[in-house]
Design an enzyme around this catalytic site. Structure first.
Site, PDB file in Angstrom:
ATOM      1  N   GLU A  39       0.834  -1.194   0.000  1.00  0.00           N
ATOM      2  CA  GLU A  39       0.000   0.000   0.000  1.00  0.00           C
ATOM      3  C   GLU A  39       0.871   1.247   0.000  1.00  0.00           C
ATOM      4  O   GLU A  39       1.989   1.249   0.516  1.00  0.00           O
ATOM      5  CB  GLU A  39      -0.917  -0.001   1.227  1.00  0.00           C
ATOM      6  N   CYS A  74       6.653  -6.550   7.316  1.00  0.00           N
ATOM      7  CA  CYS A  74       7.804  -6.047   8.059  1.00  0.00           C
ATOM      8  C   CYS A  74       8.179  -7.075   9.112  1.00  0.00           C
ATOM      9  O   CYS A  74       7.304  -7.627   9.780  1.00  0.00           O
ATOM     10  CB  CYS A  74       7.479  -4.703   8.712  1.00  0.00           C
ATOM     11  N   CYS A  90       7.036  -4.186  15.583  1.00  0.00           N
ATOM     12  CA  CYS A  90       6.667  -3.112  16.510  1.00  0.00           C
ATOM     13  C   CYS A  90       5.222  -3.336  16.938  1.00  0.00           C
ATOM     14  O   CYS A  90       4.340  -3.535  16.094  1.00  0.00           O
ATOM     15  CB  CYS A  90       6.839  -1.751  15.842  1.00  0.00           C
ATOM     16  N   CYS A  94       2.032  -1.288  15.525  1.00  0.00           N
ATOM     17  CA  CYS A  94       1.966  -1.089  14.073  1.00  0.00           C
ATOM     18  C   CYS A  94       1.297  -2.274  13.399  1.00  0.00           C
ATOM     19  O   CYS A  94       1.713  -3.424  13.585  1.00  0.00           O
ATOM     20  CB  CYS A  94       3.377  -0.899  13.519  1.00  0.00           C
ATOM     21  N   GLY A 131       7.223  -1.820   5.791  1.00  0.00           N
ATOM     22  CA  GLY A 131       8.593  -2.298   5.771  1.00  0.00           C
ATOM     23  C   GLY A 131       9.605  -1.387   6.435  1.00  0.00           C
ATOM     24  O   GLY A 131       9.326  -0.224   6.741  1.00  0.00           O
ATOM     25  N   GLU A 132      10.782  -1.939   6.680  1.00  0.00           N
ATOM     26  CA  GLU A 132      11.937  -1.224   7.235  1.00  0.00           C
ATOM     27  C   GLU A 132      12.924  -0.952   6.096  1.00  0.00           C
ATOM     28  O   GLU A 132      13.604  -1.855   5.617  1.00  0.00           O
ATOM     29  CB  GLU A 132      12.597  -2.064   8.332  1.00  0.00           C
ATOM     30  N   SER A 173      12.781   6.517   6.788  1.00  0.00           N
ATOM     31  CA  SER A 173      12.429   6.345   8.200  1.00  0.00           C
ATOM     32  C   SER A 173      12.850   4.958   8.660  1.00  0.00           C
ATOM     33  O   SER A 173      12.497   3.952   8.042  1.00  0.00           O
ATOM     34  CB  SER A 173      10.920   6.531   8.390  1.00  0.00           C
ATOM     35  N   HIS A 186       9.611   6.523  19.799  1.00  0.00           N
ATOM     36  CA  HIS A 186       8.444   6.026  20.530  1.00  0.00           C
ATOM     37  C   HIS A 186       8.654   5.749  22.012  1.00  0.00           C
ATOM     38  O   HIS A 186       7.685   5.413  22.714  1.00  0.00           O
ATOM     39  CB  HIS A 186       7.870   4.776  19.862  1.00  0.00           C
ATOM     40  N   ASN A 212      -3.158   5.356  15.811  1.00  0.00           N
ATOM     41  CA  ASN A 212      -4.272   4.982  14.944  1.00  0.00           C
ATOM     42  C   ASN A 212      -4.604   3.515  15.166  1.00  0.00           C
ATOM     43  O   ASN A 212      -3.767   2.642  14.958  1.00  0.00           O
ATOM     44  CB  ASN A 212      -3.902   5.233  13.474  1.00  0.00           C
ATOM     45  N   CYS A 266      -1.039   6.561   9.815  1.00  0.00           N
ATOM     46  CA  CYS A 266       0.243   6.030  10.260  1.00  0.00           C
ATOM     47  C   CYS A 266       0.050   4.780  11.106  1.00  0.00           C
ATOM     48  O   CYS A 266      -0.739   4.769  12.049  1.00  0.00           O
ATOM     49  CB  CYS A 266       0.973   7.098  11.077  1.00  0.00           C
TER      50      CYS A 266
END
Length: 356
Positions: A92, A112, A116, A119, A162-163, A194, A218, A294, A337
């Protein structure tokens, strides 16, 4: 014979490719004009190439985009695309328009592997790295559509699925094209990678690409970050911040790092957390982006209240740290996000582990 996708070739690779065909390097400029400016992908229509060259190109290379599965719109102009790599794997991307800019948030992996806990993508597991062509195809699909609507992409951020720093080669090649005036012509400050904190790759990043860096932080201590961002168990906050300082010192131009901080009710949003964050980032040219959490299916977290976020922001601001709160957009189409999920054939079996 598997044809190579020309979207994987940066300018230097295209030069080498054409020289290998016995052509002059100026062919690179011509084909980049066709692909990135004119959005023409059919070699037969590239009439400033000889018939023999067009035939040769058709035999050995192609220009292939991804299939658009779905395109969703919301009233404030946000657009989400779901793109298919194959029947099992979708990615996406999101376009977010603002008054003076338009930001495209793109993916670098299918799923990913970093898990986390706040996420949605991280909860899906991991399948594969995207190729440079699959990354650039996202930008081409969006720019071709937006150009027809007289909109533009001014910023590109690797903040989708993804990272990015676990897919360095493809991401850096994509950055070459994003910055290349013959392709997308974005400034280095308008392209952002990022990372959740892949320290060895962060140390290499400045040597390979001049684009901007964002860090998914975070938490302000290792104990909490180990829980929220498990890669912290491998690379501690001390190591992460050392890598940040290396990045800041490497640039020839003045830089800052954007630190992203998702606001989780009762988890990382107290006055104590804010004060610890100020102490942690002392001496670093930092900008902080506070992100209201979110929600997604089966999450354990809730977002902090508006009052809590404002209080947190004020503490940072009064200590001289540039801080903004991200406006939540795209939530109703699963495009905010932390909500990007796509469709992932999970090779890590993380989705299985959560069900059992």
């Amino acid at each position: 014979m598997n044809k190579k996708n020309l979207l994987s070739f940066n300018q230097n690779a295209l030069n080498d490719f054409f020289v290998g065909l016995g052509e002059k390097p100026y062919r690179t400029k011509q084909i980049m004009q066709w692909i990135y400016k004119d959005h023409e992908f059919d070699f037969e229509k590239m009439l400033n190439f000889s018939k023999s060259l067009r035939d040769e190109l058709s035999k050995v290379v192609c220009v292939e985009l991804l299939r658009v599965v779905k395109q969703n719109f919301i009233l404030d102009g946000v657009i989400k695309w779901v793109l298919a790599l194959d029947k099992n794997n979708h990615i996406e991307m999101i376009y977010i328009p603002e008054k003076n800019r338009g930001t495209l948030c793109i993916s670098s992996q299918v799923g990913c592997g970093l898990a986390c806990t706040f996420c949605s993508t991280g909860m899906q597991g991991f399948n594969k790295n995207l190729t440079t062509a699959e990354i650039i195809a996202q930008v081409l699909i969006a720019s071709r559509y937006l150009n027809s609507k007289t909109k533009r992409i001014s910023n590109v951020v690797f903040m989708g699925m993804g990272e990015p720093l676990l897919n360095e080669h493809a991401v850096y090649n994509a950055c070459d094209l994003l910055l290349d005036d013959l392709a997308f012509g974005l400034s280095r400050r308008k392209v952002t990678i990022s990372t959740s904190g892949v320290v060895p790759a962060m140390l290499r990043m400045s040597e390979r690409t001049p684009v901007s860096l964002a860090v998914s932080l975070h938490a302000s201590d290792d104990h909490l970050r180990n829980e929220l961002v498990p890669i912290n168990q491998k690379y501690s906050l001390e190591e992460l911040l050392k890598a940040c300082k290396v990045y800041l010192q490497a640039g020839t131009q003045k830089r800052h790092i954007l630190f992203e901080y998702v606001m989780l009710k009762g988890v990382n949003d107290s006055i104590e957390h804010a004060n610890k964050l100020v102490k942690l980032l002392k001496g670093i040219s930092a900008k902080i982006n506070l992100i209201p959490f979110n929600s997604f299916e089966k999450t354990q977290y809730q977002t902090s209240s508006a009052q809590t976020i404002e209080k947190f922001q004020n503490i940072l601001y009064h200590q001289g740290i540039r801080t903004m709160t991200r406006r939540t957009r795209g939530e109703d189409i699963g495009g905010a996000c932390g909500q990007l999920a796509g469709k992932v054939l999970d090779k890590t079996k993380r989705t299985y582990d959560r069900r059992h």
